[in-house]
Design a protein around this motif. Structure first.
Motif, PDB file in Angstrom:
ATOM      1  N   PHE A 122       3.343  -3.760  -4.536  1.00  0.00           N
ATOM      2  CA  PHE A 122       2.023  -3.745  -5.170  1.00  0.00           C
ATOM      3  C   PHE A 122       1.180  -2.593  -4.615  1.00  0.00           C
ATOM      4  O   PHE A 122       1.045  -2.435  -3.402  1.00  0.00           O
ATOM      5  CB  PHE A 122       1.303  -5.071  -4.906  1.00  0.00           C
ATOM      6  N   PHE A 123       0.601  -1.784  -5.527  1.00  0.00           N
ATOM      7  CA  PHE A 123      -0.270  -0.690  -5.107  1.00  0.00           C
ATOM      8  C   PHE A 123      -1.166  -0.289  -6.276  1.00  0.00           C
ATOM      9  O   PHE A 123      -0.739  -0.294  -7.436  1.00  0.00           O
ATOM     10  CB  PHE A 123       0.539   0.503  -4.608  1.00  0.00           C
ATOM     11  N   GLN A 124      -2.430   0.023  -5.983  1.00  0.00           N
ATOM     12  CA  GLN A 124      -3.396   0.522  -6.964  1.00  0.00           C
ATOM     13  C   GLN A 124      -3.407  -0.331  -8.237  1.00  0.00           C
ATOM     14  O   GLN A 124      -3.389   0.177  -9.361  1.00  0.00           O
ATOM     15  CB  GLN A 124      -3.092   1.982  -7.312  1.00  0.00           C
ATOM     16  N   ASP A 125      -3.420  -1.647  -8.055  1.00  0.00           N
ATOM     17  CA  ASP A 125      -3.454  -2.592  -9.182  1.00  0.00           C
ATOM     18  C   ASP A 125      -2.239  -2.493 -10.092  1.00  0.00           C
ATOM     19  O   ASP A 125      -2.269  -2.957 -11.245  1.00  0.00           O
ATOM     20  CB  ASP A 125      -4.738  -2.398 -10.020  1.00  0.00           C
ATOM     21  N   ASP A 126      -1.171  -1.854  -9.612  1.00  0.00           N
ATOM     22  CA  ASP A 126       0.074  -1.752 -10.372  1.00  0.00           C
ATOM     23  C   ASP A 126       1.209  -2.370  -9.564  1.00  0.00           C
ATOM     24  O   ASP A 126       1.077  -2.634  -8.368  1.00  0.00           O
ATOM     25  CB  ASP A 126       0.407  -0.287 -10.696  1.00  0.00           C
ATOM     26  N   THR A 127       2.328  -2.554 -10.236  1.00  0.00           N
ATOM     27  CA  THR A 127       3.496  -3.164  -9.598  1.00  0.00           C
ATOM     28  C   THR A 127       4.749  -2.380  -9.944  1.00  0.00           C
ATOM     29  O   THR A 127       4.895  -1.900 -11.078  1.00  0.00           O
ATOM     30  CB  THR A 127       3.670  -4.624 -10.063  1.00  0.00           C
ATOM     31  N   ALA A 128       5.634  -2.243  -8.980  1.00  0.00           N
ATOM     32  CA  ALA A 128       6.943  -1.648  -9.208  1.00  0.00           C
ATOM     33  C   ALA A 128       8.008  -2.551  -8.608  1.00  0.00           C
ATOM     34  O   ALA A 128       7.742  -3.299  -7.667  1.00  0.00           O
ATOM     35  CB  ALA A 128       7.027  -0.260  -8.580  1.00  0.00           C
ATOM     36  N   ASP A 129       9.202  -2.501  -9.175  1.00  0.00           N
ATOM     37  CA  ASP A 129      10.340  -3.244  -8.638  1.00  0.00           C
ATOM     38  C   ASP A 129      11.253  -2.291  -7.883  1.00  0.00           C
ATOM     39  O   ASP A 129      11.611  -1.214  -8.370  1.00  0.00           O
ATOM     40  CB  ASP A 129      11.128  -3.922  -9.765  1.00  0.00           C
ATOM     41  N   TYR A 165      14.872   0.912   0.504  1.00  0.00           N
ATOM     42  CA  TYR A 165      14.138   0.666  -0.735  1.00  0.00           C
ATOM     43  C   TYR A 165      14.598   1.683  -1.781  1.00  0.00           C
ATOM     44  O   TYR A 165      14.562   2.901  -1.534  1.00  0.00           O
ATOM     45  CB  TYR A 165      12.637   0.813  -0.525  1.00  0.00           C
ATOM     46  N   GLU A 166      15.015   1.175  -2.942  1.00  0.00           N
ATOM     47  CA  GLU A 166      15.462   2.042  -4.031  1.00  0.00           C
ATOM     48  C   GLU A 166      14.701   1.665  -5.302  1.00  0.00           C
ATOM     49  O   GLU A 166      14.786   0.532  -5.774  1.00  0.00           O
ATOM     50  CB  GLU A 166      16.970   1.891  -4.237  1.00  0.00           C
ATOM     51  N   TYR A 167      13.945   2.589  -5.821  1.00  0.00           N
ATOM     52  CA  TYR A 167      13.111   2.330  -7.001  1.00  0.00           C
ATOM     53  C   TYR A 167      13.970   1.908  -8.198  1.00  0.00           C
ATOM     54  O   TYR A 167      15.006   2.513  -8.475  1.00  0.00           O
ATOM     55  CB  TYR A 167      12.300   3.579  -7.345  1.00  0.00           C
ATOM     56  N   VAL A 168      13.506   0.877  -8.919  1.00  0.00           N
ATOM     57  CA  VAL A 168      14.217   0.389 -10.107  1.00  0.00           C
ATOM     58  C   VAL A 168      13.395   0.631 -11.363  1.00  0.00           C
ATOM     59  O   VAL A 168      13.827   1.301 -12.297  1.00  0.00           O
ATOM     60  CB  VAL A 168      14.556  -1.112  -9.972  1.00  0.00           C
ATOM     61  N   GLU A 169      12.175   0.094 -11.411  1.00  0.00           N
ATOM     62  CA  GLU A 169      11.332   0.277 -12.584  1.00  0.00           C
ATOM     63  C   GLU A 169       9.889  -0.081 -12.229  1.00  0.00           C
ATOM     64  O   GLU A 169       9.610  -0.680 -11.191  1.00  0.00           O
ATOM     65  CB  GLU A 169      11.811  -0.589 -13.745  1.00  0.00           C
ATOM     66  N   GLY A 170       8.967   0.295 -13.120  1.00  0.00           N
ATOM     67  CA  GLY A 170       7.565  -0.041 -12.940  1.00  0.00           C
ATOM     68  C   GLY A 170       6.725   1.179 -12.625  1.00  0.00           C
ATOM     69  O   GLY A 170       7.151   2.326 -12.802  1.00  0.00           O
ATOM     70  N   VAL A 219      -2.113  -1.748   8.198  1.00  0.00           N
ATOM     71  CA  VAL A 219      -1.767  -0.442   7.632  1.00  0.00           C
ATOM     72  C   VAL A 219      -1.883  -0.493   6.107  1.00  0.00           C
ATOM     73  O   VAL A 219      -1.678  -1.531   5.478  1.00  0.00           O
ATOM     74  CB  VAL A 219      -0.330  -0.037   8.036  1.00  0.00           C
ATOM     75  N   ASP A 220      -2.220   0.650   5.534  1.00  0.00           N
ATOM     76  CA  ASP A 220      -2.352   0.753   4.079  1.00  0.00           C
ATOM     77  C   ASP A 220      -0.978   1.058   3.492  1.00  0.00           C
ATOM     78  O   ASP A 220      -0.611   2.213   3.274  1.00  0.00           O
ATOM     79  CB  ASP A 220      -3.349   1.860   3.722  1.00  0.00           C
ATOM     80  N   SER A 221      -0.208  -0.005   3.273  1.00  0.00           N
ATOM     81  CA  SER A 221       1.168   0.156   2.804  1.00  0.00           C
ATOM     82  C   SER A 221       1.466  -0.887   1.731  1.00  0.00           C
ATOM     83  O   SER A 221       1.048  -2.047   1.852  1.00  0.00           O
ATOM     84  CB  SER A 221       2.158  -0.007   3.965  1.00  0.00           C
ATOM     85  N   PRO A 222       2.159  -0.512   0.678  1.00  0.00           N
ATOM     86  CA  PRO A 222       2.555  -1.501  -0.332  1.00  0.00           C
ATOM     87  C   PRO A 222       3.631  -2.455   0.170  1.00  0.00           C
ATOM     88  O   PRO A 222       3.977  -3.419  -0.511  1.00  0.00           O
ATOM     89  CB  PRO A 222       3.087  -0.633  -1.479  1.00  0.00           C
ATOM     90  N   ARG A 234      -5.416 -11.246   3.437  1.00  0.00           N
ATOM     91  CA  ARG A 234      -6.130  -9.980   3.615  1.00  0.00           C
ATOM     92  C   ARG A 234      -5.302  -8.873   2.981  1.00  0.00           C
ATOM     93  O   ARG A 234      -4.102  -8.733   3.276  1.00  0.00           O
ATOM     94  CB  ARG A 234      -6.348  -9.687   5.098  1.00  0.00           C
ATOM     95  N   ASN A 235      -5.912  -8.061   2.145  1.00  0.00           N
ATOM     96  CA  ASN A 235      -5.207  -6.969   1.494  1.00  0.00           C
ATOM     97  C   ASN A 235      -4.843  -5.879   2.502  1.00  0.00           C
ATOM     98  O   ASN A 235      -5.530  -5.720   3.526  1.00  0.00           O
ATOM     99  CB  ASN A 235      -6.077  -6.350   0.392  1.00  0.00           C
ATOM    100  N   PRO A 236      -3.776  -5.119   2.278  1.00  0.00           N
ATOM    101  CA  PRO A 236      -3.438  -4.008   3.171  1.00  0.00           C
ATOM    102  C   PRO A 236      -4.619  -3.051   3.327  1.00  0.00           C
ATOM    103  O   PRO A 236      -5.220  -2.621   2.338  1.00  0.00           O
ATOM    104  CB  PRO A 236      -2.264  -3.337   2.462  1.00  0.00           C
ATOM    105  N   ALA A 237      -4.965  -2.759   4.585  1.00  0.00           N
ATOM    106  CA  ALA A 237      -6.106  -1.899   4.933  1.00  0.00           C
ATOM    107  C   ALA A 237      -7.445  -2.519   4.569  1.00  0.00           C
ATOM    108  O   ALA A 237      -8.477  -1.851   4.631  1.00  0.00           O
ATOM    109  CB  ALA A 237      -5.978  -0.515   4.303  1.00  0.00           C
ATOM    110  N   GLY A 238      -7.455  -3.794   4.211  1.00  0.00           N
ATOM    111  CA  GLY A 238      -8.698  -4.473   3.860  1.00  0.00           C
ATOM    112  C   GLY A 238      -9.398  -5.045   5.075  1.00  0.00           C
ATOM    113  O   GLY A 238      -8.928  -4.939   6.214  1.00  0.00           O
TER     114      GLY A 238
END
Length: 421
Positions: free
Chosen positions: A172-179, A212-217, A303-306, A362-366
């Motif tokens: 999860f990052f910037q209100d978006d999601t990736a798998d 971590y290997e990007y799939v989609e999103g 830390v600010d990390s997804p 608590r959100n990352p970096a929040g």
């Protein structure tokens, strides 16, 4: 006769009377131990042949025995003999300890997923646990484990784990999601030490590789599509266990603290500290009721990390919420449920429960104020059933249904082996 002299003789008489009441244990027997080695039990208990009879000591021994995976219930008998001596017998009801297990659940993309495995909790008759599992959650995974808490003495033991774990993880990052296809392969070694009846610790380390290997999103310039990072971890666990056991009923308080330092060789997955504590409290209600509570407090490096370490997940903290729907660097989770035994036969138990699971993250970096924001709060009441076998260790098949009553609440069924907590 003077009062001081009279008091002296009274105290002297009381002293000799108490000395005269000492009853010595001249014989110690163990009944019902078939698969569990008598030599193992004898080394574990505190009462010994030749000691003075001590009911406090024996009560503690019995509770310690009931905590062993191989024993479902235990009690003692005392037979008085001549000349201020007695015979003590510890009577043991053993569990069946070669346990297959299966968990059925949905993956993060709602595909069918499962985990099957086999564990022997009383290997070699010494309560050594040997286990293996296979999991399919979009990808195949497996693991092997050995846990021998009394390998070297009645206080010192060892645990070894190997995992080759792969699944589909949402990021999860910037209100978006990736798998991402996520893999974690590593080896863990832990030393186990029991200070006393209620306090024990685990201390150890592990080496593992995360991939971590990007799939989609969604994608982002600041989030890499592929990562392969070697890591190391130091772990400290402190367990205070004040629980009393009567078959499937629990009463008392327990606190389990878990502290970890994770080192990394890549700044995209930076090093961090993580700690969480589970406080559990159980109360017997009548003959068939049990009130169960768990408070989990967790905090990690902000830390600010997804790839934040704490997740909102069906199988971990909030029943009905779905599998890995969010991540954070801090959490407060409260689970409370009432368990009522509906059927209690010689071996079979049917138990129903009503529960409320609630938590905030608590959100990352929040900031810590994230914990008070409505969008981070989840409250899920629900109901469930437990199907239990009283002579098979941890043979509890559970079904729970949770329904969200907070913002964007979901609902769902959760299956599992063992109580939720």
């Amino acid at each position: 006769m003077k009062i001081k002299t009279l008091l002296f003789y009274i105290l002297l008489f009381a002293f000799y009377f108490m000395i005269g009441q000492d009853v010595k244990v001249v014989e110690l027997k163990f009944e019902g131990a078939k698969r569990t080695k008598v030599s193992f039990i004898k080394n574990l208990v505190d009462i010994k042949k030749g000691l003075v009879l001590d009911s406090v000591l024996m009560d503690r021994d019995i509770l310690r025995l009931k905590r062993l995976p191989s024993i479902s219930h235990a009690y003692y008998k005392v037979e008085n003999l001549a000349n201020q001596t007695c015979e003590v017998a510890y009577v043991i009801e053993e569990n069946f300890t070669l346990i297959p297990f299966a968990n059925l659940f949905s993956s993060s993309n709602d595909d069918f997923a499962f985990r099957i495995g086999l564990q022997e909790f009383n290997s070699f008759g010494r309560n050594i646990t040997l286990g293996a599992f296979y999991q399919y959650d979009n990808y195949s995974s497996f693991g092997l484990s050995v846990r021998a808490p009394y390998l070297f003495s009645n206080k010192l033991g060892l645990a070894v784990n190997y995992n080759d774990f792969t699944t589909l993880e949402p990021v999860f990052f910037q209100d978006d999601t990736a798998d991402y296809k996520y893999s974690n392969t590593g080896f863990e070694l832990l030393g186990l030490y029991e200070f006393n009846f209620k306090n024990r610790m685990e201390l150890g380390f592990s080496f593992f590789t995360e991939d971590y290997e990007y799939v989609e999103g969604a994608t982002s310039a600041g989030v890499p599509l592929n990562l392969n990072v070697d890591k190391y971890l130091f772990k400290f666990i402190y367990d205070y266990n004040g629980l009393d056991y009567f078959y499937h009923y629990l009463e008392g308080f327990r606190s389990q603290l878990n502290l970890q330092y994770v080192g990394s060789t890549n700044t995209n997955l930076p090093e961090f500290l993580i700690g969480f504590n589970d406080f559990t409290y159980f109360k017997r209600i009548g003959d068939r009721g049990n009130w169960a509570n768990r408070l989990r407090l967790g905090l990690a490096s902000n830390v600010d990390s997804p790839f934040a370490p704490f997740t909102v997940d069906n199988n971990l903290n909030i029943r009905g919420v779905g599998n890995t729907i969010d991540r954070g660097t801090g959490m407060v989770v409260l689970n409370t449920e009432y368990r009522q035994t509906l059927i209690d036969k010689n071996k079979f138990v049917l138990q129903g429960n009503v529960f409320i699971d609630g938590g905030t993250w608590r959100n990352p970096a929040g900031g810590f104020d994230d914990l008070l924001k409505n969008e981070n709060l989840r409250i899920y009441p629900g109901v469930g059933l437990r199907f239990m076998h009283k002579r098979i260790f941890n043979a509890i098949f559970r079904i729970d249904y949770g329904y969200g009553i907070t913002k964007n609440g979901d609902n769902g069924i959760v299956f599992g082996i063992g109580q939720y907590f």
